[in-house]
Structures are given as structure tokens and as C-alpha cells.
Design a protein around this motif. Structure first.
Motif, PDB file in Angstrom:
ATOM      1  N   ASN A 174     -24.969  17.218 -57.214  1.00  0.00           N
ATOM      2  CA  ASN A 174     -26.049  17.572 -56.293  1.00  0.00           C
ATOM      3  C   ASN A 174     -27.302  17.785 -57.124  1.00  0.00           C
ATOM      4  O   ASN A 174     -27.231  18.337 -58.235  1.00  0.00           O
ATOM      5  N   THR A 216     -26.791  10.588 -50.677  1.00  0.00           N
ATOM      6  CA  THR A 216     -27.142  11.224 -49.405  1.00  0.00           C
ATOM      7  C   THR A 216     -28.433  12.007 -49.589  1.00  0.00           C
ATOM      8  O   THR A 216     -28.492  12.930 -50.412  1.00  0.00           O
ATOM      9  N   LYS A 218     -31.971  14.291 -48.242  1.00  0.00           N
ATOM     10  CA  LYS A 218     -32.076  15.632 -47.678  1.00  0.00           C
ATOM     11  C   LYS A 218     -31.919  15.662 -46.164  1.00  0.00           C
ATOM     12  O   LYS A 218     -31.610  16.714 -45.595  1.00  0.00           O
ATOM     13  N   THR A 219     -32.114  14.518 -45.494  1.00  0.00           N
ATOM     14  CA  THR A 219     -31.946  14.480 -44.045  1.00  0.00           C
ATOM     15  C   THR A 219     -30.542  14.065 -43.646  1.00  0.00           C
ATOM     16  O   THR A 219     -30.249  13.920 -42.460  1.00  0.00           O
ATOM     17  N   GLY A 220     -29.679  13.838 -44.623  1.00  0.00           N
ATOM     18  CA  GLY A 220     -28.301  13.476 -44.330  1.00  0.00           C
ATOM     19  C   GLY A 220     -28.038  11.999 -44.211  1.00  0.00           C
ATOM     20  O   GLY A 220     -26.923  11.583 -43.891  1.00  0.00           O
ATOM     21  N   VAL A 222     -27.065   8.448 -45.450  1.00  0.00           N
ATOM     22  CA  VAL A 222     -26.195   8.022 -46.541  1.00  0.00           C
ATOM     23  C   VAL A 222     -26.478   6.564 -46.898  1.00  0.00           C
ATOM     24  O   VAL A 222     -26.514   5.686 -46.036  1.00  0.00           O
TER      25      VAL A 222
END
Length: 286
Positions: A174, A216, A218-220, A222
Motif C-alpha cells: 500500500n 487499485t 484511491k477511488t477503488g 482496479v
């Protein structure tokens, strides 16, 4: 009656025009969606994430290779990849070896990347075995200002079918960028060390890389990534110099060609409709 027919004909004609216009607009919209489904900024950010993962793996492999060559050749060997500002400490037990690669509060590598914090390693004490599992974790680690957490497992073969060292890497990290943006990136990759092993000169180290991964944002959203043509990483260059990767978002996939072997920041995107676009891969190259 004639007036009614005229009105009907006009109405039908207008409906036909609107249908054709709607169809054209849909086609244009689809083309625009295809071209804009991939934000270039996100592709560049995902490439930076790949660099972080690759650089960590390179540091670990170089450190372990130094230990391995010393143990197997029974002679002193020193690599010049890590600068003097790096401190390496080891703790040996009956079965395992624990190592800490400490970059302090800021240590610049020879390739210009600035790192801080610690990479922890754990592996079996016996360096004569042909295959070794190395587990790594990070402590207060930053890479050019990106705060990175997570870890990886490397299954390292001293010799693969081509007679070269190879590591199969499973990584999960991350990152928090200096501007506050966050991302996670994972990967399953094979790295074959095709040149420079044992020379002690880091600039001649070359890896061929293949595998799959995901990024991925920050808004999810992918982005999945898969190697289609072996990626060539030369440690003397900040960029992958050749190879092709396919990147998919939802049901749309594009290809990213890293070039013909030249060390530069350029890459070429090819969209499903055949159109191409040249982009700059920052790789922290400000």
C-alpha cells in the motif's frame, strides 16, 4: 386527408433523423468512452507503483546474492549496489537468518531513488540450498516520498532452466503519495537475472520479468496488468526498456509497449480500436 398524410410523412422523417443522429451520437460516445476509459495519470501512477515493487525486490536480491556468493564461493565478495549510507545488520539463529536493511532517515541509491526506513528479511540459514524462500516486510519505509507498507515473499532459485538465478515474487503493498493520494498494488512475478550476477557492478545487472498484478487507486478502481512480452529491466536505467504489458479496466484492455531497448521515459499505448498514443512514464524522474 392529404394534409394528414403530409403530417405523417414529416413526423416519420423527423423520427428517422433523430434515430440516425442518436445512433451516430452513441457511436461517438462509445469511441470516447473507449479512449477515456484509461486515465493516463492513473497508468503513470501504476507504473510508479510497479517501480517501487521492482526496486524493493532488486535490493533484496542484491543483498541475498552477496551473502550467497560469499557462502558458495568461499571467498569475499562485495556488491556496489547499496551505498555507504545503508546499514545492514543480521541476527543468526540455529535455523534462520534475520536481516535488516536500514536506509535511515534518507539514503539515495546510485540510480537516484531516495529511500528511508527499513526492509526486514527472514530466510533459512543454509545458503547452500538450491531454492530459498525469503520473506520481507517494511518498517517506516518511504520511496521518493511515498510511504509504503506491506511485504513480499520471494522463492529464489539459484539456477533456473536457463542456468540463471530466478525469483518468483508474490508482493502486496500500500502506498500514500506526497499529494495524499493512496493506492494498493499486488503482483505475482517471475524475475530472471540474465546478466550481471556475481560481477559486483550493479550497472550491468539485467532482469527479465513476467507475471500478473493489479493496481487499485484511491477511488477503488482496479487496473489489472499482465505481461504479454517479457519486460527487460536494466538497473542502470530507471525505466523498463522493452516489453509489452496488457492493462485492463472493467471489460476494456489496452497494451503498453515500453520500447525498443532505449533508456527513456516513453511508452506507447494501443487502444482496442487500433489507435496509439505516446505517453511519458515519470518513474519519479522529475
Amino acid at each position: 386527408m392529404k394534409k394528414s398524410l403530409k403530417k405523417l410523412n414529416v413526423t416519420g422523417w423527423l423520427l428517422l433523423v433523430f434515430l440516425v443522429m442518436g445512433s451516430c451520437n452513441n457511436e461517438e460516445s462509445n469511441n470516447q468512452e473507449e479512449d477515456t476509459a484509461f486515465e493516463v495519470a492513473e497508468l503513470v501512477a501504476s507504473d510508479e507503483a510497479d517501480l517501487i515493487s521492482e526496486e524493493i525486490a532488486s535490493i533484496v536480491e542484491d543483498m541475498y546474492a552477496t551473502e550467497e556468493i560469499r557462502a558458495t564461493s568461499k571467498s569475499f565478495f562485495l556488491s556496489n549496489y547499496l551505498p555507504e549510507c545503508v546499514t545492514i545488520t543480521t541476527v543468526v539463529t540455529n535455523e534462520t537468518k534475520e536481516a535488516a536493511i536500514d536506509f535511515g532517515e534518507g539514503c539515495e541509491l546510485a540510480n537516484g531513488n531516495l529511500l528511508s526506513g527499513i526492509i526486514h528479511l527472514s530466510y533459512a540459514k543454509d545458503l547452500d540450498v538450491a531454492t530459498k524462500t525469503i520473506v520481507l516486510s517494511l518498517e517506516d519505509f518511504t520511496f521518493n516520498g511515498v510511504a509504503v507498507t506491506g511485504g513480499a515473499t520471494l522463492v529464489r532459485k539459484r539456477f533456473n532452466g536457463n542456468g540463471n538465478p530466478q525469483s518468483d515474487v508474490v508482493a502486496s503493498y500500500n502506498g500514500v503519495w506526497p499529494d495524499g493520494s493512496v493506492a494498493s498494488f499486488t503482483g505475482n512475478r517471475s524475475r530472471e537475472w540474465v546478466a550481471g550476477y556475481g560481477s559486483g557492478i550493479w550497472t550491468d545487472n539485467v532482469f527479465l520479468i513476467s507475471g500478473k498484478g493489479s493496481y487499485t487507486n484511491k477511488t477503488g478502481v482496479v487496473y489489472s496488468r499482465e505481461t504479454k512480452s517479457l519486460l527487460r529491466r536494466e538497473l542502470s536505467c530507471r525505466f523498463i526498456v522493452s516489453g509489452v504489458m496488457e492493462i485492463a479496466k472493467n471489460d476494456t484492455a489496452i497494451s503498453l509497449d515500453f520500447g525498443d531497448g532505449t533508456c527513456d521515459a516513453k511508452g506507447t499505448l494501443t487502444f482496442p480500436n487500433g489507435e496509439t498514443k505516446e505517453i511519458l512514464l515519470r518513474r519519479f524522474n522529475k
